[in-house]
Write an enzyme that holds these catalytic residues in place. Sequence first.
Site, PDB file in Angstrom:
ATOM      1  N   SER A  75      -0.410  14.493   6.801  1.00 51.81           N
ATOM      2  CA  SER A  75      -1.174  13.633   5.902  1.00 51.81           C
ATOM      3  C   SER A  75      -2.674  13.842   6.100  1.00 51.81           C
ATOM      4  O   SER A  75      -3.159  13.910   7.230  1.00 51.81           O
ATOM      5  CB  SER A  75      -0.822  12.170   6.190  1.00 51.81           C
TER       6      SER A  75
ATOM      7  N   TYR B  90       0.794  -1.225   0.000  1.00 49.58           N
ATOM      8  CA  TYR B  90       0.000   0.000   0.000  1.00 49.58           C
ATOM      9  C   TYR B  90       0.832   1.283   0.000  1.00 49.58           C
ATOM     10  O   TYR B  90       1.742   1.435   0.817  1.00 49.58           O
ATOM     11  CB  TYR B  90      -0.928   0.045   1.222  1.00 49.58           C
TER      12      TYR B  90
ATOM     13  N   GLY C 171       2.532   4.670   0.580  1.00 52.50           N
ATOM     14  CA  GLY C 171       3.871   5.041   1.012  1.00 52.50           C
ATOM     15  C   GLY C 171       4.709   3.881   1.524  1.00 52.50           C
ATOM     16  O   GLY C 171       5.934   3.987   1.613  1.00 52.50           O
TER      17      GLY C 171
ATOM     18  N   LYS D  43       7.443   8.495  -0.124  1.00 54.51           N
ATOM     19  CA  LYS D  43       7.887   8.906   1.213  1.00 54.51           C
ATOM     20  C   LYS D  43       9.282   8.362   1.541  1.00 54.51           C
ATOM     21  O   LYS D  43      10.092   9.049   2.161  1.00 54.51           O
ATOM     22  CB  LYS D  43       6.894   8.440   2.282  1.00 54.51           C
TER      23      LYS D  43
ATOM     24  N   ARG E 130      -7.709   5.931  -2.040  1.00 56.21           N
ATOM     25  CA  ARG E 130      -6.928   6.905  -2.814  1.00 56.21           C
ATOM     26  C   ARG E 130      -7.141   6.742  -4.313  1.00 56.21           C
ATOM     27  O   ARG E 130      -7.571   5.688  -4.785  1.00 56.21           O
ATOM     28  CB  ARG E 130      -5.429   6.718  -2.519  1.00 56.21           C
TER      29      ARG E 130
ATOM     30  N   ARG F 246      -4.436  20.249  11.693  1.00 63.14           N
ATOM     31  CA  ARG F 246      -5.830  20.190  12.158  1.00 63.14           C
ATOM     32  C   ARG F 246      -5.840  20.533  13.630  1.00 63.14           C
ATOM     33  O   ARG F 246      -5.440  19.707  14.464  1.00 63.14           O
ATOM     34  CB  ARG F 246      -6.363  18.757  12.021  1.00 63.14           C
TER      35      ARG F 246
HETATM   36  P1  GTP Z   1      -1.909  13.287   2.006  1.00 70.94           P
HETATM   37  O1  GTP Z   1      -2.037  12.855   0.587  1.00 70.94           O
HETATM   38  O2  GTP Z   1      -2.239  12.199   2.977  1.00 70.94           O
HETATM   39  O3  GTP Z   1      -0.567  13.867   2.317  1.00 70.94           O
HETATM   40  O4  GTP Z   1      -3.086  14.368   2.299  1.00 70.94           O
HETATM   41  P2  GTP Z   1      -3.325  15.892   1.894  1.00 70.94           P
HETATM   42  O5  GTP Z   1      -2.620  16.776   2.857  1.00 70.94           O
HETATM   43  O6  GTP Z   1      -3.046  16.093   0.458  1.00 70.94           O
HETATM   44  O7  GTP Z   1      -4.892  16.078   2.178  1.00 70.94           O
HETATM   45  P3  GTP Z   1      -6.115  16.313   1.173  1.00 70.94           P
HETATM   46  O8  GTP Z   1      -6.019  17.608   0.433  1.00 70.94           O
HETATM   47  O9  GTP Z   1      -6.305  15.092   0.370  1.00 70.94           O
HETATM   48  O10 GTP Z   1      -7.326  16.474   2.207  1.00 70.94           O
HETATM   49  C1  GTP Z   1      -7.639  15.475   3.154  1.00 70.94           C
HETATM   50  C2  GTP Z   1      -9.032  15.697   3.680  1.00 70.94           C
HETATM   51  O11 GTP Z   1      -9.157  17.023   4.236  1.00 70.94           O
HETATM   52  C3  GTP Z   1     -10.110  15.573   2.602  1.00 70.94           C
HETATM   53  O12 GTP Z   1     -11.188  14.821   3.112  1.00 70.94           O
HETATM   54  C4  GTP Z   1     -10.507  16.994   2.343  1.00 70.94           C
HETATM   55  O13 GTP Z   1     -11.838  17.095   1.911  1.00 70.94           O
HETATM   56  C5  GTP Z   1     -10.280  17.697   3.686  1.00 70.94           C
HETATM   57  N1  GTP Z   1      -9.933  19.121   3.502  1.00 70.94           N
HETATM   58  C6  GTP Z   1      -9.011  19.621   2.653  1.00 70.94           C
HETATM   59  N2  GTP Z   1      -8.984  20.989   2.686  1.00 70.94           N
HETATM   60  C7  GTP Z   1      -9.905  21.354   3.607  1.00 70.94           C
HETATM   61  C8  GTP Z   1     -10.354  22.627   4.097  1.00 70.94           C
HETATM   62  O14 GTP Z   1      -9.889  23.708   3.697  1.00 70.94           O
HETATM   63  N3  GTP Z   1     -11.320  22.594   5.054  1.00 70.94           N
HETATM   64  C9  GTP Z   1     -11.855  21.424   5.518  1.00 70.94           C
HETATM   65  N4  GTP Z   1     -12.798  21.478   6.455  1.00 70.94           N
HETATM   66  N5  GTP Z   1     -11.463  20.194   5.067  1.00 70.94           N
HETATM   67  C10 GTP Z   1     -10.502  20.172   4.129  1.00 70.94           C
HETATM   68  C1  SPV Z   2       0.610  10.573   3.279  1.00 75.59           C
HETATM   69  O1  SPV Z   2       0.255   9.742   4.117  1.00 75.59           O
HETATM   70  O2  SPV Z   2       1.099  11.687   3.613  1.00 75.59           O
HETATM   71  C2  SPV Z   2       0.427  10.285   1.851  1.00 75.59           C
HETATM   72  C3  SPV Z   2      -0.049   8.951   1.466  1.00 75.59           C
HETATM   73  O3  SPV Z   2       0.712  11.146   1.018  1.00 75.59           O
HETATM   74  S1  SPV Z   2       1.211   7.746   1.437  1.00 75.59           S
HETATM   75  O4  SPV Z   2       1.788   7.755   0.094  1.00 75.59           O
HETATM   76  O5  SPV Z   2       0.610   6.461   1.727  1.00 75.59           O
HETATM   77  O6  SPV Z   2       2.231   8.076   2.398  1.00 75.59           O
HETATM   78 MN    MN Z   3       1.411  13.102   2.072  1.00 69.91          MN
END
Ligand code: GTP
Ligand code: SPV
Ligand code: MN
Length: 594
Positions: A265, A214, A216, A223, A383, A414
Amino acid sequence: MIAVPQQGAEASPGTRLASLQQWVDEVAALTRPDRVVWCDGSDAEAATLQAAMMADGTLLPLNQDTHPGCVLHRSHPDDVARVEHLTFVCHENSEDAGPNNHWMAPAEAHATIDALFDGCMQGRTLYVVPYCMGPVDSPLARCGVEITDSPYVVANMRLMTRMGAAALARIEREGAEGKPLVRGLHSTGELDPGRRYIMHFPDELVIKSYGSGYGGNALLGKKCHALRIASHQARHEGWLAEHMLIVGIENPQGEVHYVAAAFPSACGKTNLAMLIPPEAYREQGWKVWTVGDDICWMHPGEDGRLWAINPEAGFFGVAPGTSEKSNPNALHSIERDTIFTNVAVTDDGQPWWEGLDKRIPAHDWQGRPYDAANGPAAHPNSRFTVSARQCPTWSPRAEDPQGVPISAIVFGGRRSSLVPLVFESRDWAHGVLVGAAMGSETTAAATGAVGVMRRDPMAMKPFCGYSFADYFAHWLSFDRPGARLPKIFHVNWFRKDADGRFMWPGFGDNLRVLEWIIGRVEGGAAAVETPIGHLPTHDALRRDGLELDDAVMQELLRVDEAGWQAESAEVAAYLDELGVPADSPLRTSLQAAA
Ligand code: GTP
Ligand code: SPV
Ligand code: MN
């Protein structure tokens, strides 16, 4: 695709780089695959692999009328996220790994995981995957080779990196010049969580991963290479490898500022990287350009600025929450030629996840008939994997070998309470402290409890390939004569009210905050000085077209001094835990804040 038979002296070598060939031969002798395949990254190779995976059920078809070229993969239910407790950084001395990493002595780690690799590819194919992190012609890019027995990993690596013949050509050229190569060995093994390790040997530029298929854990370019190994290389070579998105913000005058932002993440990187401006901004000509959504490599340029590339070529994005309203650019990117992993499906074979729309799915992520009693239909860490070229806002500068100049660095997590919507650090050292002090509530991106507040400096807690105390010192070292460093900010999209609802609309409206950030970089945006840094004055953030009560805005920008004093005490204790020296500028910055 060149298949090399294992037995027989007539076997044609896969590469003219002797050291690489020797390593592949050694791995083949240890793992004993039925066949060795050198991947060239061609369309024909991808089609052959995909057909084989469809035939054996590794991939399932999706509705080809609505989603041409899209496929579904269901991972083992015990293999759905990164496993931080099984991830090791193996420096010779444990102090070099730091309290932020799990450590094992290199000799013991090799022995432990090699015992698992022994004979593990019998009956399987060994794929050799040459890849380049960053544009193939970029001096900032770095190459690697992943050996894997998972065709699903090969298919993902083809979308996520520059994989195949062009990468191998650069590897052979650099190899002849004696330049180092990152070598990753991966096997899905038995997918037994009790026989699973993700191990890093930074001094050898080696990664070994066993027992997971899976994300990362298995796509070793991401990563493992681009963050854990690269952060170690970056420390010694004077650059930064960071868990950051890169986004270009174009104002109505046509000027583009590039912003790099580190959020842990599943805390909003992909969303911010692809944001659609609010209507009032669009009408005025504001545009957003996506350069990267997860990883950023930044090098000081001759002009003293930091220049960044996105080492990746695709997105491995969180599906749940992605919708026409929250992230239309992501949704349009994944209409075709996308691998979906652990999402649900509708009765007509379309991919589905919570937050997409109001339809009821037919089958959940495990393929069971959907039943709300079983929990979410799509796994919370489900994903999509897609080539970045399919993103409507993909920046032409994303392929620039020199990268893009960074105007501002943004940290965020968060935080349902305390932390305001945005603030600006006083100077570089204070900005590094703000990054070091970051906290965030945990998400489904890693196994373990969700919603627990933990410190996650620079969003690198799971990804820094060496000790955090040394990492902070490395960050601080960029403040030197001649440097023209970006300003550093902190944001929090996730403040909640007493009823547990998000107070800030987020998503596209986050541009309102980015506009203020850019205004601070250029000079001109109004701010008040507070003990934690500079905050926007009450009306410094544009609110046209936004229904947000004055009282809510006031609360989002309030500095709760008592709350921050408690926070400072926690941060001081955390710096102690990490072994940050008493005379570090981070300590001085923390005292100035308190
Ligand atoms: P990784 O790929 O794991 O590193 O995650 P990421 O940081 O790219 O997060 P991503 O943008 O995919 O958002 C993760 C979750 O946060 C999703 O369910 C989004 O809908 C939610 N989200 C993103 N931006 C916002 C925001 O501005 N406000 C709120 N309330 N939720 C958000
Ligand atoms: C994260 O967890 O920050 C990701 C998904 O971008 S993974 O590639 O699984 O690490
Ligand atoms: Mn990430």
